[in-house]
Design a protein around this motif. Structure first.
Motif, PDB file in Angstrom:
ATOM      1  N   TRP A  38      -3.131   2.371   2.047  1.00  0.00           N
ATOM      2  CA  TRP A  38      -2.425   2.760   3.278  1.00  0.00           C
ATOM      3  C   TRP A  38      -0.952   3.007   3.011  1.00  0.00           C
ATOM      4  O   TRP A  38      -0.336   3.879   3.651  1.00  0.00           O
ATOM      5  N   GLU A  55       2.346  11.348   3.226  1.00  0.00           N
ATOM      6  CA  GLU A  55       1.866  11.539   4.590  1.00  0.00           C
ATOM      7  C   GLU A  55       2.824  10.913   5.607  1.00  0.00           C
ATOM      8  O   GLU A  55       3.446   9.886   5.348  1.00  0.00           O
ATOM      9  N   ASP A  59       0.634   5.076   9.499  1.00  0.00           N
ATOM     10  CA  ASP A  59       0.833   4.258   8.295  1.00  0.00           C
ATOM     11  C   ASP A  59       2.251   4.404   7.766  1.00  0.00           C
ATOM     12  O   ASP A  59       2.881   3.418   7.353  1.00  0.00           O
ATOM     13  N   THR A 174      -6.768  -4.159   5.080  1.00  0.00           N
ATOM     14  CA  THR A 174      -7.391  -3.037   4.398  1.00  0.00           C
ATOM     15  C   THR A 174      -8.908  -3.232   4.361  1.00  0.00           C
ATOM     16  O   THR A 174      -9.370  -4.341   4.113  1.00  0.00           O
ATOM     17  N   PRO A 202      -5.059   0.509  14.645  1.00  0.00           N
ATOM     18  CA  PRO A 202      -5.938   0.906  13.551  1.00  0.00           C
ATOM     19  C   PRO A 202      -5.617   2.308  13.050  1.00  0.00           C
ATOM     20  O   PRO A 202      -5.222   3.191  13.821  1.00  0.00           O
ATOM     21  N   THR A 203      -5.784   2.514  11.747  1.00  0.00           N
ATOM     22  CA  THR A 203      -5.729   3.840  11.144  1.00  0.00           C
ATOM     23  C   THR A 203      -6.948   3.971  10.233  1.00  0.00           C
ATOM     24  O   THR A 203      -7.737   3.037  10.100  1.00  0.00           O
ATOM     25  N   ALA A 204      -7.082   5.104   9.590  1.00  0.00           N
ATOM     26  CA  ALA A 204      -8.207   5.298   8.678  1.00  0.00           C
ATOM     27  C   ALA A 204      -8.113   4.391   7.461  1.00  0.00           C
ATOM     28  O   ALA A 204      -9.128   4.061   6.839  1.00  0.00           O
ATOM     29  N   ALA A 205      -6.899   3.972   7.110  1.00  0.00           N
ATOM     30  CA  ALA A 205      -6.696   3.216   5.874  1.00  0.00           C
ATOM     31  C   ALA A 205      -6.505   1.725   6.083  1.00  0.00           C
ATOM     32  O   ALA A 205      -6.671   0.942   5.143  1.00  0.00           O
ATOM     33  N   THR A 207      -5.840  -1.646   9.388  1.00  0.00           N
ATOM     34  CA  THR A 207      -5.531  -2.059  10.749  1.00  0.00           C
ATOM     35  C   THR A 207      -4.255  -2.887  10.691  1.00  0.00           C
ATOM     36  O   THR A 207      -4.195  -3.910   9.991  1.00  0.00           O
TER      37      THR A 207
END
Length: 213
Positions: A38, A55, A59, A174, A202-205, A207
Motif C-alpha cells: 500500500w 499513485e 493510500d 494489509t 478501506p482501499t484495494a491494498a 484498510t
C-alpha cells in the motif's frame, strides 16, 4: 505541545508488524515486505526514494499523513539497523543512506551508548540508553509544538502503548497472513487503555484504521 502518534504502521491480518529473522538482506524480516505494498506504490514513497511517478489517492493521502507534522521521531534499535550488542564501530548509519527520510531529530533506543550522527537533510540520530521516558522527554523538547512520531518497530510501539502516552495510532492492515513474526497486540487490551476506532478507510491494498482516545 503536540501529540504522540504512530502513523503509517503496517500490520498483517494476524497482527504482525514485521516478519521473523531481520537481517541485512531482510530488513523487515522474512516476508516483511508483504506488509507494505500500500505504501510502496504511492507518489509519496516514490518521491522519498527519488523515483518519478507513483499513485495518488487514499493510500497516498495516508502515506503523506504518516510523515507530516512531526518535529521529532523515536525508533527502536532494530528499526535503525540489524547490529546487536555493542556498536563495533561508527560505520553503520541506518538503512536509508546519507539523507534519511526523517528530516528532524530522531532518537534511537539502545542499551549501548553512541555519539550522535548528523546526516543530510536535517536528520540527526541521537542514541538514548536510559529508557523510553528519557527518549520521549528529549523528543518532546525537540519537537516543540509539532508531534512526536513513535516510528517502530513493534517492541517500541508496544512499550509506549503500555506506558499510556500514545495519543493516536494509524495502522494499515494489509490483506496478508504472516503466521509468525513480531506481534503487536499480544497481552495488550486496547479498550482498557482507552482506545477506540475513530476512522477506518478501506482501499484495494489495505484498510486504514485510526485509533484514538
Amino acid at each position: 505541545m503536540g501529540k504522540i502518534r504512530v502513523a503509517g504502521f503496517s500490520l498483517s491480518l494476524d497482527g504482525f508488524g514485521a516478519g521473523p529473522e531481520q537481517s541485512l538482506t531482510d530488513p523487515l524480516g522474512k516476508r516483511g515486505r508483504e506488509l507494505h505494498p500500500w505504501m510502496f506504490g504511492t507518489r509519496m514513497f516514490h518521491q522519498m526514494i527519488g523515483k518519478p511517478g507513483g499513485e495518488t489517492g487514499v493510500d497516498n493521502d495516508f502515506a503523506e499523513r504518516s510523515m507530516a507534522g512531526f518535529g521529532a521521531f523515536i525508533l527502536g534499535r532494530n528499526m535503525f539497523g540489524p547490529i546487536r550488542g555493542d556498536w563495533p564501530d561508527n560505520e553503520w548509519k541506518g538503512w536509508w543512506g546519507d539523507d534519511p527520510p526523517y528530516h528532524a531529530p530522531t532518537y534511537v533506543l539502545t542499551h549501548h551508548p553512541r555519539e550522535s550522527i548528523v546526516m543530510e537533510g536535517g536528520t540527526t540520530f541521537h542514541f538514548v540508553s536510559d529508557g523510553i521516558d528519557s527518549a520521549l522527554r528529549q523528543a518532546r523538547a525537540a519537537a516543540g509544538d509539532l508531534d512526536v512520531k513513535i516510528g517502530g518497530g513493534v517492541s517500541t510501539v508496544r512499550q509506549y502503548l503500555l506506558a499510556g502516552v500514545i495519543d493516536e495510532l494509524h495502522f494499515a492492515i494489509t490483506p496478508v497472513v504472516l503466521g509468525q513474526g513480531e506481534a503487536m497486540f499480544t497481552g495488550i487490551d486496547l479498550p482498557s487503555l482507552g482506545y477506540r476506532v475513530i476512522e477506518h478507510v478501506p482501499t484495494a491494498a489495505a484498510t486504514h484504521i485510526i485509533l484514538g482516545r
